[in-house]
Design a protein around this motif. Structure first.
Motif, PDB file in Angstrom:
ATOM      1  N   HIS B  94       0.609  -1.227   0.074  1.00 11.04           N
ATOM      2  CA  HIS B  94      -0.154  -0.065  -0.026  1.00 11.04           C
ATOM      3  C   HIS B  94       0.892   1.248   0.104  1.00 11.04           C
ATOM      4  O   HIS B  94       1.962   1.390   0.642  1.00 11.04           O
ATOM      5  N   GLN B  95       0.361   2.357  -0.486  1.00  8.39           N
ATOM      6  CA  GLN B  95       1.043   3.646  -0.312  1.00  8.39           C
ATOM      7  C   GLN B  95      -0.044   4.303   0.460  1.00  8.39           C
ATOM      8  O   GLN B  95      -0.929   4.665   0.167  1.00  8.39           O
ATOM      9  N   ARG B 104       6.423   0.205   6.456  1.00  3.30           N
ATOM     10  CA  ARG B 104       6.175  -0.735   7.497  1.00  3.30           C
ATOM     11  C   ARG B 104       5.722  -2.034   6.749  1.00  3.30           C
ATOM     12  O   ARG B 104       5.196  -2.056   5.823  1.00  3.30           O
ATOM     13  N   THR B 105       6.220  -3.235   7.610  1.00  6.13           N
ATOM     14  CA  THR B 105       5.969  -4.509   7.151  1.00  6.13           C
ATOM     15  C   THR B 105       5.161  -5.253   8.170  1.00  6.13           C
ATOM     16  O   THR B 105       5.752  -5.374   9.407  1.00  6.13           O
ATOM     17  N   VAL B 106       4.012  -5.792   7.963  1.00  3.07           N
ATOM     18  CA  VAL B 106       3.354  -6.281   8.827  1.00  3.07           C
ATOM     19  C   VAL B 106       3.461  -7.827   8.515  1.00  3.07           C
ATOM     20  O   VAL B 106       2.935  -8.506   7.463  1.00  3.07           O
ATOM     21  N   PHE B 121      -1.121  -9.975   6.269  1.00  2.00           N
ATOM     22  CA  PHE B 121       0.157  -9.826   5.660  1.00  2.00           C
ATOM     23  C   PHE B 121       0.354  -8.638   4.679  1.00  2.00           C
ATOM     24  O   PHE B 121      -0.305  -8.583   3.814  1.00  2.00           O
ATOM     25  N   PHE B 122       0.808  -7.575   5.201  1.00  2.00           N
ATOM     26  CA  PHE B 122       1.014  -6.469   4.285  1.00  2.00           C
ATOM     27  C   PHE B 122       2.133  -5.487   4.296  1.00  2.00           C
ATOM     28  O   PHE B 122       2.829  -5.923   5.245  1.00  2.00           O
ATOM     29  N   VAL B 123       2.454  -4.459   3.198  1.00  2.00           N
ATOM     30  CA  VAL B 123       3.519  -3.714   3.426  1.00  2.00           C
ATOM     31  C   VAL B 123       2.956  -2.394   2.965  1.00  2.00           C
ATOM     32  O   VAL B 123       2.061  -2.163   2.260  1.00  2.00           O
ATOM     33  N   GLU B 124       3.442  -1.244   3.817  1.00  2.00           N
ATOM     34  CA  GLU B 124       3.135   0.154   3.674  1.00  2.00           C
ATOM     35  C   GLU B 124       4.327   0.987   3.192  1.00  2.00           C
ATOM     36  O   GLU B 124       5.504   0.734   3.803  1.00  2.00           O
TER      37      GLU B 124
END
Lengths: 133, 184
Positions: B94-95, B104-106, B121-124
């Motif tokens: 995501h932006q 950020r990495t979850v 599970f996602f990345v920002e």
């Protein structure tokens, strides 16, 4: 003299063992293991016009066959670093890592790259996403 | 006789110290670079596979970063506009507009902390990141998504510092090879 030779021998064996084991376990040698990389081109697609690009994220994204969402930003609890789970999930107590426990009992580890000099977790009650977990 | 005995004790102490140093080195090798949990091999793939579903605009080099990590011989890493296979790892990237962080990495985990889960599970990647830093930040966050931890010192984008390189280094690929060669 005999002691010195013997001590040197033991030390040399120790250093060799450490170096070998470290290379095997973690590849701590700076040189690249040739087997660790291979040329691949098929995995990355070409850029296409994505209508969703740049839009605000939707939480929590998941597959259709998954259960209900576990991690909901702002609702998970920080796992204290001095607990068994905390020691497992953030063993070096890295300040940029948060170990969080979800309401359903599962865990997430969150890595944050902060803007230098800014607090990435202002704990704004109006913005759950900005909370540590 | 007494001298021999003392010398024997000293030798044992030295050997014990050597073993301790060895153990410490092994622990450091793991603690700094690998959290002990990783991507599973799913969906009949021959190796762990992850598709970063890119939701950022074109200023973010997600494709280039995924391509770089895809050099690993033990992982398939790609950028996609949509998840190509249900059941694969498809963390969205995501932006976001987050003034406090660049990225950020979850990483959600299974119950016994051995594998990264798919759900949640996602990345920002944040718009607060200067354009000149976006390559390094994308590399950094995608590296975390593969299971790697911070490193210091390092010539890698995973260096735990205010400024870090744009690319992974050889050690990162050695680490991925080690982790993903021996784990299901």
């Amino acid at each position: 003299m005999k002691r010195l030779v013997l001590a040197s021998l033991v030390l040399a064996l120790g250093v060799a063992a450490v170096g070998t084991a470290t290379a095997v376990v973690g590849g701590n040698d700076d040189s690249l293991n040739p087997a660790a990389v291979e040329p691949k081109t098929a995995a990355v697609d070409e850029l296409v016009d994505d209508p969703e690009a740049g839009k605000p994220p939707t939480y929590a994204p998941r597959g259709t066959d998954d259960g209900p969402p576990s991690y909901v930003p702002g609702l998970a609890e920080v796992v204290p670093p001095d607990t068994p789970a905390g020691r497992k999930l953030n063993p070096t107590n890295d300040p940029n890592v948060r170990a969080c426990r979800n309401p359903d009992g599962t865990y997430v580890v969150i890595h944050t790259t902060p803007v230098p000099g800014k607090d990435p977790y202002p704990n704004d009650p109006e913005d759950l996403r900005r909370r540590p977990c | 006789m007494l001298r021999d005995k003392r010398w024997g004790i000293r030798s044992v102490l030295l050997a014990v110290t050597t073993v301790a140093v060895f153990a410490l080195a092994v622990q450091i090798a793991f603690a700094n670079h690998y959290g002990g949990y990783h991507l599973a091999v799913l969906n009949g793939h021959s190796q762990a596979t992850i598709w970063f579903v890119d939701r950022t605009d074109t200023t973010w080099p997600v494709t280039a970063s995924a391509d770089e990590w895809n050099r690993s011989s033990r992982l398939t890493v790609g950028r996609r506009a949509e998840c190509p296979h249900s059941g694969d790892y498809c963390p969205p990237v995501h932006q976001v507009n987050a003034p406090g962080y660049y990225g950020r990495t979850v990483r959600p985990l299974n119950a016994d902390f051995t594998h990264i889960s798919r759900s949640g599970f996602f990345v920002e990647l944040s718009t607060s990141t200067p354009l000149s830093r976006r390559r390094s930040v994308a590399c950094h966050e995608l590296g975390h998504a593969l299971g790697l931890e911070h490193r210091l010192p390092a010539d890698s984008c995973l260096r735990n510092d205010s400024v870090f390189p744009n690319l992974p280094d050889d050690h990162d690929f050695n680490m991925l090879y080690s982790v993903y060669s021996h784990t299901p």
